[in-house]
Design an enzyme around this catalytic site. Structure first.
Site, PDB file in Angstrom:
ATOM      1  N   CYS A   1      -6.157  -3.102   7.536  1.00  0.00           N
ATOM      2  CA  CYS A   1      -7.349  -2.258   7.430  1.00  0.00           C
ATOM      3  C   CYS A   1      -8.509  -2.939   6.722  1.00  0.00           C
ATOM      4  CB  CYS A   1      -7.006  -0.939   6.746  1.00  0.00           C
ATOM      5  SG  CYS A   1      -6.507  -1.091   5.000  1.00  0.00           S
TER       6      CYS A   1
ATOM      7  N   CYS B   1       0.829  -1.197   0.000  1.00  0.00           N
ATOM      8  CA  CYS B   1       0.000   0.000   0.000  1.00  0.00           C
ATOM      9  C   CYS B   1       0.871   1.258   0.000  1.00  0.00           C
ATOM     10  CB  CYS B   1      -0.926  -0.013   1.208  1.00  0.00           C
ATOM     11  SG  CYS B   1      -2.192   1.283   1.160  1.00  0.00           S
TER      12      CYS B   1
END
Length: 360
Positions: A204, A109
């Site tokens: 997440c 990410c």
């Protein structure tokens, strides 16, 4: 560090206390900030129950980030990177598990989305820098260097080893010299509503930690059962799909043995999970690919370093030999437990990140 006249900085804001205080500090240093929240999830996934209400880029997080930005007099925008996130993070994560690896999606990410895409967007919006709330430092000493954050418990340099010289020259990390306690105190003094917001320790997009359930839901395909086998090839029983196991795992095997047994390896080609005793988990070397170097152009072989094989692993003395343009071998002074394919190995010289790669 003070801003040059007219310096505009694109500030990645998640709604958490760290990025909020990063924005606060940049404003105090004279930067003209532009707050940005990244929308990382396609619309339907929240409804499918794949994420929690307090997850990254949830409505609550977005409203908190907007509130902080507006309170600091910063414009605030939402950038939709959901398709990029799906391609570069979610699909890489799933593919790695299906190949018997244990990936770290936060590294992907940062590399492809939070920093990779943001640097390009910063250039498009006439921002000279990108800023984040990571606990790490950037310094210049002949070349740009990435250094550990001064708070040893919060140091996040491990997640940033893929940065390039050009990216480092345009990156601001305002929290690198602070402790978490200091950051919370600054947020409290500023009246931020997230000053004492609890941090999530989970990925997440899998807030409940059930990676296998997430993968099965996402792909709409149940994991295929296979054999648990010993390191000598003996069959012990059936497993519930290789995506449910990682090297070093002891719990959740569903088998009974007279002694503790652990996952020592995963054989995706034959859909097998290898089990062994704890002594079989230790290895004194690893190979890594997709090498990125920061502090040097190439590794002068052999090179003495300390190496970290997962985020919460204490770095260990080792010798590294570069075996190709994007490959290296790391030889530890002492055998390490549960060296795991798919994780990152990051090399350090004291508090400076030399570089890193993906274990295979």
């Amino acid at each position: 560090m003070s801003a040059d006249n007219g310096s505009r900085v694109l500030v990645a804001m998640s709604g958490g206390v760290d990025s909020s205080v990063a924005a606060l500090l940049l404003k105090r240093q004279g930067y003209e900030g532009m707050g940005v929240l990244l929308k990382l999830f396609p619309g339907g996934e929240d409804k499918e129950g794949l994420r929690g209400e307090k997850a990254c880029c949830s409505l609550e997080s977005a409203e908190t980030a907007r509130s902080v930005a507006m309170g600091l007099g910063m414009p605030f925008y939402v950038f939709n990177f959901s398709e990029d996130f799906r391609r570069e993070v979610l699909e890489r994560f799933i593919t790695a598990y299906q190949k018997g690896e244990t990936p770290n999606p936060c590294i992907s990410c940062n590399r492809y989305i939070k920093l990779g895409k943001l640097f390009r967007r910063a250039a498009e919006t006439d921002c000279s820098h990108v800023a984040t709330g990571h606990y790490a430092r950037v310094e210049r000493s002949g070349r740009w260097l990435l250094k550990k954050g001064l708070d040893e418990d919060k140091d996040q340099s491990y997640f940033l080893y893929n940065l390039t010289q050009d990216q480092l020259s345009h990156l601001l990390l305002p929290l690198g010299g602070l402790t978490k306690a200091q950051v919370r105190r600054l947020a409290e003094e500023a009246g931020f509503i997230n000053a004492h917001r609890q941090e999530s320790q989970d990925i997440c997009f899998v807030p409940d930690g059930d990676y296998a359930r997430f993968i099965e839901q996402y792909t709409n395909t149940p994991a295929e059962p296979g054999d648990f086998v010993g390191t000598a090839g003996q069959v012990y029983g059936s497993h519930r799909g290789i995506i449910r196991y990682t090297v070093g795992q002891r719990k959740g095997l569903g088998l009974s043995f007279p002694q503790p047994m652990y996952v020592c390896g995963i054989d995706p080609d034959n859909n097998r999970v290898l089990l062994g005793e704890e002594a079989e988990l230790f290895s004194d070397r690893l190979t890594a690919r997709d090498l990125n170097l920061i502090a040097v152009d190439s590794i002068p072989s052999p090179m003495r370093v300390t190496a970290k094989i997962r985020y919460r692993h204490k770095e260990q003395p080792a010798t590294v030999v570069q075996t190709g343009p994007e490959e290296m071998e790391v030889r530890f002074d002492k055998p390490q437990r549960a060296v795991t394919r798919g994780q990152a190995v990051v090399l350090y010289d004291c508090d400076t990140v030399i570089g890193g790669g993906t274990i295979y």
